[in-house]
Write an enzyme that holds these catalytic residues in place. Structure first.
Site, short mmCIF file in Angstrom:
data_model
loop_
_atom_site.label_atom_id
_atom_site.label_comp_id
_atom_site.label_asym_id
_atom_site.label_seq_id
_atom_site.Cartn_x
_atom_site.Cartn_y
_atom_site.Cartn_z
N GLU A 1 11.99 -7.02 4.78
CA GLU A 1 12.07 -6.35 3.48
C GLU A 1 12.86 -7.20 2.47
O GLU A 1 12.48 -7.33 1.31
CB GLU A 1 12.70 -4.96 3.67
CG GLU A 1 12.96 -4.15 2.42
CD GLU A 1 11.73 -3.86 1.57
OE1 GLU A 1 10.61 -4.11 2.02
OE2 GLU A 1 11.91 -3.39 0.43
N ARG B 1 1.61 0.34 -13.52
CA ARG B 1 0.36 0.37 -12.76
C ARG B 1 -0.48 -0.90 -12.97
O ARG B 1 -1.46 -1.12 -12.26
CB ARG B 1 -0.47 1.58 -13.16
CG ARG B 1 0.23 2.90 -12.95
CD ARG B 1 -0.66 4.05 -13.34
NE ARG B 1 -1.85 4.10 -12.52
CZ ARG B 1 -1.93 4.68 -11.34
NH1 ARG B 1 -0.88 5.28 -10.83
NH2 ARG B 1 -3.05 4.67 -10.67
N LYS C 1 2.27 -1.22 -9.33
CA LYS C 1 3.06 -0.27 -8.53
C LYS C 1 2.21 0.49 -7.53
O LYS C 1 2.64 0.75 -6.42
CB LYS C 1 3.77 0.69 -9.47
CG LYS C 1 4.72 1.65 -8.78
CD LYS C 1 5.98 0.96 -8.36
CE LYS C 1 6.90 1.82 -7.53
NZ LYS C 1 7.78 0.99 -6.69
N ASN D 1 -9.95 3.53 -14.32
CA ASN D 1 -9.08 3.00 -13.27
C ASN D 1 -9.84 3.13 -11.97
O ASN D 1 -10.22 4.24 -11.60
CB ASN D 1 -7.77 3.81 -13.23
CG ASN D 1 -6.93 3.52 -12.00
OD1 ASN D 1 -6.96 2.42 -11.47
ND2 ASN D 1 -6.17 4.50 -11.56
N GLY D 2 -10.08 2.00 -11.29
CA GLY D 2 -10.81 2.06 -10.02
C GLY D 2 -11.79 0.92 -9.95
O GLY D 2 -11.72 -0.04 -10.71
N HIS E 1 11.45 -20.75 17.76
CA HIS E 1 10.04 -20.97 18.09
C HIS E 1 9.27 -21.52 16.90
O HIS E 1 8.05 -21.40 16.84
CB HIS E 1 9.41 -19.67 18.60
CG HIS E 1 10.08 -19.16 19.84
ND1 HIS E 1 9.89 -19.73 21.07
CD2 HIS E 1 11.00 -18.18 20.01
CE1 HIS E 1 10.64 -19.11 21.96
NE2 HIS E 1 11.33 -18.16 21.34
C1 F6R Z 1 7.08 -3.82 -2.46
C2 F6R Z 1 6.15 -2.79 -2.85
C3 F6R Z 1 4.83 -2.74 -2.17
C4 F6R Z 1 4.55 -1.28 -1.76
C5 F6R Z 1 3.14 -1.17 -1.17
C6 F6R Z 1 2.85 0.23 -0.65
O1 F6R Z 1 8.27 -3.74 -3.18
O2 F6R Z 1 6.43 -2.01 -3.71
O3 F6R Z 1 4.79 -3.58 -1.09
O4 F6R Z 1 5.51 -0.90 -0.82
O5 F6R Z 1 2.20 -1.50 -2.15
O6 F6R Z 1 2.94 1.17 -1.67
P1 F6R Z 1 3.08 2.72 -1.35
O7 F6R Z 1 4.37 2.92 -0.66
O8 F6R Z 1 3.02 3.37 -2.69
O9 F6R Z 1 1.92 3.09 -0.48
#
Ligand code: F6R
Length: 617
Positions: A490, A27, A612, A101-102, A513
């Protein structure tokens, strides 16, 4: 962003808190800190860096007796990552300690007010302002910590998951939540309580947990039950204790070097778990409870708006192709961060699908709230069970990928596409826009995806060899068309975020382009070129690259002839239909970025500056 954890019970608190912080480090990992209460003293250790750095500064002597404490791992918002800005933060009297957290959005005005009343601040953080606000309220009202927290939080604008401790009442921790997640683990006999941003720090001790709702708080006292209240008016709330299905194996590396690699390899299992019980191929049935219960709304939908961020947004782009192709429903895919501020037009009959692995992404949550205000029916696709987005949406479907701990999303992407493909197929069939024969063949094909992913994973060694050749390239280009254009995006995102190599994803035909100007003999280009609808077109694009001496790494269908003669390297995928090809073509791109990052000595599971779950906007 930021992980918080805490413990009250009969065991020694610090090892539990430190292990909890290690599990929550996904996190945020800019700085870490711990506070334990030890025989009348508050012992606080905190440092810039990771939990490993915190462990180095914890001496053997301290923390031995303490069985109450709190800990924090930070993703910096206000104030650079340094020792002073690290949590926990203490109030001016030295009595109160907080982890947070926040973001407290009105912290500047609160700080000015408190300064006028003589409060001094050491750090640049909003959190230090909050703990002094709580102290000010406590002094002025001559009340207990719980009441002071409740009054103070009513003066705060922003988001928080907090745990607060008062050394004058050392058998109690007060927690509260708004916008950021907070769970309380409770031992069966009520003798131990665990506080955490998610259940991973306490799952080895208990499966019983309370997830606080927004604007709820709890007073956790040793030897008694938890008392819960509404922050708004202090009215009592009945705690709802859930039994969690999570187990320890799911949150450990299981012999892999990194969580990311484990999660890449888990995809055959994860995809199977996504369709388990939902896809009954030999009976020709798809069951997705959240859709079945609302089928009329979906069949009448004039438009679907998909809102998500990052990798989940890429899954949304794949879903745009799926829904339009298989169910003939118009789709718009929105970045949640743009959608929420754009005053979007939402009409009656529009459905919003929010996609989020964590179920906590602040922008996606705000997009959901906006869509609900405008009267839309909102459907969630989340991985984390019980997450805020799962609870805020009218209905939804879990991906059942299991905990994803590596910061770079891998199995979340393939499982999101799997559930969205099931939904598109179900709607296409119900609307009569897809023939029975085609529908049935898709069902069987979906069932074969895990095996096809297995086949690709066997090429890991070959992909590693390719990674060795290109690991020092400063730039990469990823090209794909149709369903594989989002896969190109991706692939580029995976490489950027974990190896810090600049990479761009493009629809292959857009190359001329602009991006074609970048191509020279030093530029590796990953071309996703399976033998599907756009094959000839992509082959032409590959010719264009070749004539400019670009290095081509091509993803082709097994038995391919035309691309093989042009490309420098080919990775073969099994035969697959256009609609499900992203589930397969994405696998080699995940492995390529993983190996490049490892070879560049990058921290694969905790890339710099990332976290994350992005619970700030
Ligand atoms: C890329 C990645 C981020 C998440 C994004 C959305 O590998 O992990 O781009 O996809 O922060 O996160 P969620 O899916 O948890 O809303």
């Amino acid at each position: 962003m930021c992980g918080i954890t805490g413990y009250i019970g009969y065991r020694i608190a610090s090892p539990i808190i430190i292990k909890g912080l290690e599990r929550l480090e996904y996190r945020g990992y800019d700085s870490a800190g711990i506070m334990v209460y030890n025989q009348g003293k508050l012992e606080i250790s905190k440092t810039k860096g990771k939990v490993a750095d915190l462990k180095k500064i914890l001496s053997d002597k301290i923390h031995k007796e303490a069985n109450i404490g709190i800990g924090h791992t930070r993703w910096a918002t206000h104030g650079e990552p340094n020792d002073v800005n690290a949590h926990p933060h203490t109030s001016n009297s030295g009595d109160l300690v907080i982890i947070h957290n926040g973001i407290i959005e009105n912290f500047n005005s609160l700080r000015k007010e408190l300064s006028k009343r003589g409060f001094k601040f050491e750090s640049d953080t909003d959190t230090e302002v909050l703990i002094n606000l709580i102290e000010d309220v406590k002094n002025n009202n001559n009340c207990k910590l719980g009441k002071a927290v409740q009054i103070a939080l009513n003066q705060v604008v922003g988001a928080y998951a907090i745990a607060v401790f008062d050394r004058n009442n050392p058998e109690e921790i007060v927690v509260a939540k708004l916008g950021s997640p907070l769970a309380i683990g409770i031992s069966k006999d009520n003798t131990e309580f665990f506080i955490a941003s998610d259940a991973s720090p306490f799952i080895e001790y208990t499966n019983n947990a309370i997830y606080l709702e927004d604007q709820e708080m709890a007073v956790i006292s040793l030897g008694t039950d938890i008392k819960m209240y509404k922050v708004a008016d202090d009215s009592q709330v009945e705690p709802y204790i859930q039994e969690l299905k999570l187990n320890l194996d799911q949150i450990e590396k299981g012999g892999y070097d990194h969580f990311m690699l484990k999660e890449i390899y888990e995809q055959p299992r994860a995809v199977t778990d996504t369709y388990r019980g939902r896809l009954l191929a030999n009976k020709g049935i798809i069951r997705v409870a959240g859709i079945d219960d609302n089928i009329e709304k979906f069949l009448k939908a004039k438009r679907i708006i998909i809102s998500a961020c990052g990798t989940s947004w890429h899954a949304g782009l794949v879903a745009e192709y799926l829904f339009e192709d298989l169910a003939r429903i118009p789709v718009e895919v929105e970045y949640s961060s743009e959608f929420r501020y754009r005053n979007p037009i939402i009409n009656e009959g529009d459905i919003v699908i929010a996609i989020s692995q964590s179920g906590e992404t602040a922008d996606t949550l705000a997009a959901i709230k906006l869509a609900k205000e405008k009267g839309a029916f909102v459907f969630g696709v989340c991985n984390v069970v019980g997450s805020t987005i799962a609870r805020e949406t009218h209905a939804g479907a879990y991906t059942h990928a299991g905990p994803e701990i590596g910061v770079a999303s891998t199995k979340a992407f393939t499982t999101q596409i799997t559930i969205l493909a099931l939904i598109a197929l179900k709607l296409g069939k119900a609307k009569g826009v897809i023939s029975q024969e085609k529908y049935q063949s898709y069902l069987y094909e979906l069932e074969s995806i895990p095996e096809k992913i297995e086949q690709l994973l066997k090429q890991d060694k070959k992909i590693k060899e390719i990674a060795k050749i290109y690991k020092d390239s400063p730039n990469f280009l990823y090209l794909g068309r149709g369903y594989n254009f989002p896969v190109a995006l991706e692939g580029a995102l995976k490489l950027k975020e974990i190896s810090y190599i600049h990479a761009e994803g493009y629809p292959a035909a857009e190359m001329k382009h602009g991006p074609i100007a970048l191509i020279d003999e030093n530029m590796p280009i990953v071309a996703i070129a399976p033998n599907l609808k756009h094959y000839e077109k992509v082959v032409s694009n590959i010719h264009e690259i070749k004539s400019r001496k670009g290095k081509i790494i091509a993803i082709v269908t097994e038995g391919d002839v035309d691309v093989k003669v042009l490309a420098d390297h080919v990775i073969e995928i099994p035969h697959i239909s256009e609609a499900f090809s992203p589930l397969i073509t994405t696998i080699p791109l995940q492995l390529l970025s993983y190996h490049i990052a490892v070879m560049r000595n990058c921290n694969v599971d905790q890339p710099r500056n990332l976290a994350k779950s992005v619970t700030v906007e």
